[in-house]
Design a protein around this motif. Structure first.
Motif, PDB file in Angstrom:
ATOM      1  N   VAL A 160       0.832  -1.198   0.000  1.00  0.00           N
ATOM      2  CA  VAL A 160       0.000   0.000   0.000  1.00  0.00           C
ATOM      3  C   VAL A 160       0.869   1.252   0.000  1.00  0.00           C
ATOM      4  O   VAL A 160       0.540   2.255  -0.631  1.00  0.00           O
ATOM      5  CB  VAL A 160      -0.939   0.008   1.226  1.00  0.00           C
ATOM      6  N   PHE A 161       1.997   1.205   0.709  1.00  0.00           N
ATOM      7  CA  PHE A 161       2.870   2.362   0.811  1.00  0.00           C
ATOM      8  C   PHE A 161       4.046   2.300  -0.153  1.00  0.00           C
ATOM      9  O   PHE A 161       4.488   3.328  -0.667  1.00  0.00           O
ATOM     10  CB  PHE A 161       3.425   2.483   2.233  1.00  0.00           C
ATOM     11  N   THR A 162       4.570   1.115  -0.362  1.00  0.00           N
ATOM     12  CA  THR A 162       5.797   0.970  -1.135  1.00  0.00           C
ATOM     13  C   THR A 162       5.640  -0.144  -2.161  1.00  0.00           C
ATOM     14  O   THR A 162       5.962  -1.302  -1.890  1.00  0.00           O
ATOM     15  CB  THR A 162       6.984   0.663  -0.203  1.00  0.00           C
ATOM     16  N   PRO A 163       5.128   0.176  -3.343  1.00  0.00           N
ATOM     17  CA  PRO A 163       5.004  -0.861  -4.382  1.00  0.00           C
ATOM     18  C   PRO A 163       6.373  -1.453  -4.705  1.00  0.00           C
ATOM     19  O   PRO A 163       7.358  -0.729  -4.817  1.00  0.00           O
ATOM     20  CB  PRO A 163       4.443  -0.081  -5.580  1.00  0.00           C
ATOM     21  N   HIS A 164       6.439  -2.765  -4.830  1.00  0.00           N
ATOM     22  CA  HIS A 164       7.711  -3.415  -5.118  1.00  0.00           C
ATOM     23  C   HIS A 164       7.463  -4.711  -5.865  1.00  0.00           C
ATOM     24  O   HIS A 164       6.348  -5.230  -5.899  1.00  0.00           O
ATOM     25  CB  HIS A 164       8.500  -3.666  -3.826  1.00  0.00           C
ATOM     26  N   ASP A 165       8.533  -5.225  -6.454  1.00  0.00           N
ATOM     27  CA  ASP A 165       8.424  -6.453  -7.239  1.00  0.00           C
ATOM     28  C   ASP A 165       8.519  -7.698  -6.369  1.00  0.00           C
ATOM     29  O   ASP A 165       7.858  -8.705  -6.642  1.00  0.00           O
ATOM     30  CB  ASP A 165       9.528  -6.487  -8.306  1.00  0.00           C
ATOM     31  N   GLY A 203      12.660  -3.208  -5.502  1.00  0.00           N
ATOM     32  CA  GLY A 203      11.628  -2.215  -5.734  1.00  0.00           C
ATOM     33  C   GLY A 203      12.136  -1.062  -6.560  1.00  0.00           C
ATOM     34  O   GLY A 203      13.024  -1.229  -7.413  1.00  0.00           O
ATOM     35  N   TYR A 204      11.614   0.128  -6.255  1.00  0.00           N
ATOM     36  CA  TYR A 204      11.879   1.297  -7.086  1.00  0.00           C
ATOM     37  C   TYR A 204      12.204   2.502  -6.224  1.00  0.00           C
ATOM     38  O   TYR A 204      11.725   2.637  -5.096  1.00  0.00           O
ATOM     39  CB  TYR A 204      10.671   1.580  -7.978  1.00  0.00           C
ATOM     40  N   GLU A 205      13.025   3.372  -6.758  1.00  0.00           N
ATOM     41  CA  GLU A 205      13.411   4.576  -6.032  1.00  0.00           C
ATOM     42  C   GLU A 205      12.204   5.462  -5.752  1.00  0.00           C
ATOM     43  O   GLU A 205      12.094   6.068  -4.698  1.00  0.00           O
ATOM     44  CB  GLU A 205      14.463   5.346  -6.839  1.00  0.00           C
ATOM     45  N   TYR A 206      11.284   5.525  -6.699  1.00  0.00           N
ATOM     46  CA  TYR A 206      10.099   6.358  -6.548  1.00  0.00           C
ATOM     47  C   TYR A 206       8.864   5.457  -6.492  1.00  0.00           C
ATOM     48  O   TYR A 206       8.595   4.720  -7.444  1.00  0.00           O
ATOM     49  CB  TYR A 206       9.964   7.328  -7.721  1.00  0.00           C
ATOM     50  N   PRO A 207       8.100   5.503  -5.399  1.00  0.00           N
ATOM     51  CA  PRO A 207       6.925   4.632  -5.294  1.00  0.00           C
ATOM     52  C   PRO A 207       5.928   4.819  -6.429  1.00  0.00           C
ATOM     53  O   PRO A 207       5.270   3.872  -6.846  1.00  0.00           O
ATOM     54  CB  PRO A 207       6.313   5.049  -3.947  1.00  0.00           C
ATOM     55  N   ASP A 208       5.824   6.064  -6.963  1.00  0.00           N
ATOM     56  CA  ASP A 208       4.851   6.304  -8.029  1.00  0.00           C
ATOM     57  C   ASP A 208       5.412   5.991  -9.407  1.00  0.00           C
ATOM     58  O   ASP A 208       4.728   6.202 -10.418  1.00  0.00           O
ATOM     59  CB  ASP A 208       4.336   7.744  -7.972  1.00  0.00           C
ATOM     60  N   ARG A 209       6.670   5.526  -9.464  1.00  0.00           N
ATOM     61  CA  ARG A 209       7.321   5.116 -10.709  1.00  0.00           C
ATOM     62  C   ARG A 209       7.408   6.264 -11.708  1.00  0.00           C
ATOM     63  O   ARG A 209       7.446   6.035 -12.919  1.00  0.00           O
ATOM     64  CB  ARG A 209       6.592   3.920 -11.331  1.00  0.00           C
ATOM     65  N   ARG A 210       7.458   7.511 -11.224  1.00  0.00           N
ATOM     66  CA  ARG A 210       7.566   8.625 -12.166  1.00  0.00           C
ATOM     67  C   ARG A 210       8.906   8.582 -12.901  1.00  0.00           C
ATOM     68  O   ARG A 210       9.031   9.123 -13.990  1.00  0.00           O
ATOM     69  CB  ARG A 210       7.399   9.964 -11.442  1.00  0.00           C
ATOM     70  N   ASN A 230      -9.277  10.100  -1.151  1.00  0.00           N
ATOM     71  CA  ASN A 230     -10.144   9.645  -2.245  1.00  0.00           C
ATOM     72  C   ASN A 230      -9.400   8.734  -3.208  1.00  0.00           C
ATOM     73  O   ASN A 230      -9.556   8.795  -4.422  1.00  0.00           O
ATOM     74  CB  ASN A 230     -10.758  10.845  -2.985  1.00  0.00           C
ATOM     75  N   THR A 231      -8.583   7.882  -2.640  1.00  0.00           N
ATOM     76  CA  THR A 231      -7.831   6.881  -3.387  1.00  0.00           C
ATOM     77  C   THR A 231      -7.501   5.742  -2.438  1.00  0.00           C
ATOM     78  O   THR A 231      -7.497   5.930  -1.213  1.00  0.00           O
ATOM     79  CB  THR A 231      -6.538   7.478  -3.977  1.00  0.00           C
ATOM     80  N   GLY A 232      -7.225   4.577  -2.983  1.00  0.00           N
ATOM     81  CA  GLY A 232      -6.919   3.431  -2.131  1.00  0.00           C
ATOM     82  C   GLY A 232      -5.491   3.398  -1.629  1.00  0.00           C
ATOM     83  O   GLY A 232      -5.156   2.599  -0.762  1.00  0.00           O
ATOM     84  N   ALA A 233      -4.630   4.274  -2.170  1.00  0.00           N
ATOM     85  CA  ALA A 233      -3.237   4.372  -1.729  1.00  0.00           C
ATOM     86  C   ALA A 233      -2.772   5.802  -1.959  1.00  0.00           C
ATOM     87  O   ALA A 233      -3.059   6.392  -3.008  1.00  0.00           O
ATOM     88  CB  ALA A 233      -2.345   3.388  -2.491  1.00  0.00           C
ATOM     89  N   GLN A 234      -2.051   6.347  -1.022  1.00  0.00           N
ATOM     90  CA  GLN A 234      -1.712   7.763  -1.081  1.00  0.00           C
ATOM     91  C   GLN A 234      -0.913   8.154  -2.310  1.00  0.00           C
ATOM     92  O   GLN A 234      -1.015   9.275  -2.798  1.00  0.00           O
ATOM     93  CB  GLN A 234      -0.913   8.155   0.168  1.00  0.00           C
ATOM     94  N   HIS A 235      -0.099   7.252  -2.797  1.00  0.00           N
ATOM     95  CA  HIS A 235       0.770   7.589  -3.922  1.00  0.00           C
ATOM     96  C   HIS A 235       0.084   7.411  -5.270  1.00  0.00           C
ATOM     97  O   HIS A 235       0.674   7.696  -6.304  1.00  0.00           O
ATOM     98  CB  HIS A 235       2.038   6.737  -3.872  1.00  0.00           C
ATOM     99  N   GLU A 236      -1.163   6.919  -5.272  1.00  0.00           N
ATOM    100  CA  GLU A 236      -1.876   6.677  -6.513  1.00  0.00           C
ATOM    101  C   GLU A 236      -2.869   7.800  -6.802  1.00  0.00           C
ATOM    102  O   GLU A 236      -3.344   8.482  -5.886  1.00  0.00           O
ATOM    103  CB  GLU A 236      -2.609   5.334  -6.450  1.00  0.00           C
ATOM    104  N   ASP A 237      -3.197   7.991  -8.075  1.00  0.00           N
ATOM    105  CA  ASP A 237      -4.146   9.029  -8.468  1.00  0.00           C
ATOM    106  C   ASP A 237      -5.519   8.783  -7.846  1.00  0.00           C
ATOM    107  O   ASP A 237      -5.867   7.650  -7.479  1.00  0.00           O
ATOM    108  CB  ASP A 237      -4.283   9.066  -9.989  1.00  0.00           C
ATOM    109  N   ALA A 238      -6.288   9.862  -7.746  1.00  0.00           N
ATOM    110  CA  ALA A 238      -7.631   9.761  -7.188  1.00  0.00           C
ATOM    111  C   ALA A 238      -8.488   8.805  -8.016  1.00  0.00           C
ATOM    112  O   ALA A 238      -8.405   8.766  -9.247  1.00  0.00           O
ATOM    113  CB  ALA A 238      -8.277  11.138  -7.143  1.00  0.00           C
ATOM    114  N   THR A 239      -9.289   8.018  -7.328  1.00  0.00           N
ATOM    115  CA  THR A 239     -10.178   7.070  -7.998  1.00  0.00           C
ATOM    116  C   THR A 239     -11.639   7.394  -7.729  1.00  0.00           C
ATOM    117  O   THR A 239     -12.522   6.703  -8.223  1.00  0.00           O
ATOM    118  CB  THR A 239      -9.881   5.637  -7.520  1.00  0.00           C
ATOM    119  N   ARG A 240     -11.880   8.436  -6.945  1.00  0.00           N
ATOM    120  CA  ARG A 240     -13.230   8.849  -6.606  1.00  0.00           C
ATOM    121  C   ARG A 240     -13.209  10.336  -6.280  1.00  0.00           C
ATOM    122  O   ARG A 240     -12.149  10.911  -6.038  1.00  0.00           O
ATOM    123  CB  ARG A 240     -13.772   8.032  -5.432  1.00  0.00           C
TER     124      ARG A 240
END
Length: 422
Positions: free
Chosen positions: A169-174, A192-199, A384-394
């Motif tokens: 939820v906080f730190t997406p990783h492989d 994982g990745y340096e940036y959680p949002d994979r920008r 208004n999203t299921g994870a803070q680092h992800e775009d709004a879904t509602r």
């Protein structure tokens, strides 16, 4: 930027979240509340080692603008360096210091054949802690490789968190796995990745070893010549998981940790007593019982102390809800609440509705922050999203401000958050 300037699979995440979220407030972001207590790791490799597990790492922000950090800190350092103490190293039974140059040399000797550049290091006698970093090229492209060394209290929550895999939820990783070695040491291997949002698609792989004696070794590698601000130079970092493990297990690092002097201080004034800790799992279960029946709890998690989160769904999409419960925060009341509403029983209530984390499009954060008259504090936020680092879904969080207020003011927190007898 060098490894020593960052440091752990997640204080970096935490720091980035704090910087991004805190920048939405018109207040002094340097005024950290003592009750939240920062992890205090000054090297990035060390931070990466310890925050990985405590990935709740995304911070709550006090409505008054003061940042609130979940997780434990380095009490020893806070009681000395942070309080202006005269810090001295105890020489008893401490091996001779290991210089930064020696650590760099050891790192190069333990890596496979290749070319080296960008060497940086700091010895075991540095108050900022030892580390070594090189840019390593095995012929497939340059990559930053660094190691950080640290002491932790054996059996402490800090030691456990250091090798606990982060929450997706906080730190997406492989991938991430923690194992117990034959000598009782705990080893975490993370990809994982340096940036959680994979920008930016910079990969960051990490191995963290904590021995039964409290020796902590963290090895990090990237697929670029630096963890940030460098072009990706290869498809993946150079060392495989087995090579990371072998590097972290090298006995030279344990010997170097033993050479880190234990710090003692003579503070100019007595350090502030740390607030008693609140059981994190109890916070999580209490929150789950307090959310309205109209929402479904999709997932939940948190930390050992004081912090928990739920992902809920009211049928219109997932919504992230987080809470932090603290004790003995009365000294910070003026800074945190200002002219906030005061109830008849002396409870202060502050609210805020505003943008959430930068980098996540359309995210809003709704917060209710309350403090009882005796300093017991509860801060709850919904997104208004299921994870803070992800775009709004509602359009809005699943919980209304009225519902968040009711949860924060619930008497059920009193038993969890009751000050201990003095």
């Amino acid at each position: 930027m060098s490894v020593d300037q960052h440091s752990n699979p997640f204080e970096e995440r935490l720091s980035a979240a704090l910087h991004d979220t805190g920048s939405t407030f018109e207040a002094d972001r340097g005024a950290l509340t003592d009750g939240g207590r920062t992890r205090g790791r000054r090297m990035r490799v060390r931070r990466r080692a310890a925050v990985l597990g405590g990935a709740a790492g995304i911070a709550l922000v006090g409505v008054g603008g003061a940042l609130l950090l979940p997780g434990e800190g380095r009490e020893n350092e806070r009681a000395t360096v942070a309080s202006g103490a005269e810090v001295t190293a105890t020489a008893k039974d401490t091996p001779a210091p290991v210089s930064g140059e020696e650590l760099i040399r050891t790192l190069k000797e333990l890596l496979p054949d290749g070319k080296f550049s960008g060497e940086q290091g700091r010895g075991t006698d540095s108050v900022l802690g030892p580390f070594a970093q090189v840019v390593y090229d095995d012929g497939e492209g340059p990559a930053a490789v660094g190691i950080g060394l640290h002491r932790v209290e054996p059996g402490s929550s800090q030691a456990r968190e250091a090798t606990r895999c982060p929450d997706q939820v906080f730190t997406p990783h492989d991938s991430c796995a923690t194992s117990t070695l034959a000598d009782g040491s705990k080893l975490m291997l993370f990809k994982g990745y340096e940036y959680p949002d994979r920008r930016v698609d910079t990969k960051w792989w990490n191995a963290v070893l904590v021995t039964p004696r409290g020796q902590q070794i963290s090895v990090s590698e990237w697929n670029s010549a630096a963890e940030k601000d460098e072009l990706i130079s290869r498809p993946a970092p150079p060392l495989s998981a087995s090579q990371l493990k072998e590097l972290a297990m090298a006995p030279q690092w344990r010997a170097a940790v033993d050479a880190i002097p234990e710090r003692t201080g003579t503070p100019s004034e007595a350090p502030t007593a740390q607030p008693p800790r609140v059981d994190g799992p109890a916070v999580r279960e209490t929150l789950a019982k307090l959310v309205p029946d109209r929402v479904e709890v999709v997932s939940k998690g948190g930390q050992e102390e004081g912090y928990a989160y739920l992902v809920v769904d009211d049928g219109k999409g997932k919504s992230f809800v987080q809470i932090n419960v603290q004790r003995r925060m009365l000294d910070d009341a003026g800074q945190l609440y200002g002219s906030a509403e005061t109830l008849d029983d002396g409870t202060r209530v502050a609210t805020r509705q505003g943008p959430g984390e930068k980098g996540a499009a359309g995210v809003v954060m709704w917060t209710v922050d309350i403090m009882r008259a005796d300093g017991r504090r509860v801060v709850i936020s919904a997104f208004n999203t299921g994870a803070q680092h992800e775009d709004a879904t509602r359009e809005a969080p699943a919980l209304s401000m009225k519902e968040l207020r009711a949860i924060a003011l619930s008497p059920r927190w009193d038993d969890l958050n009751r000050p201990e007898p003095t």
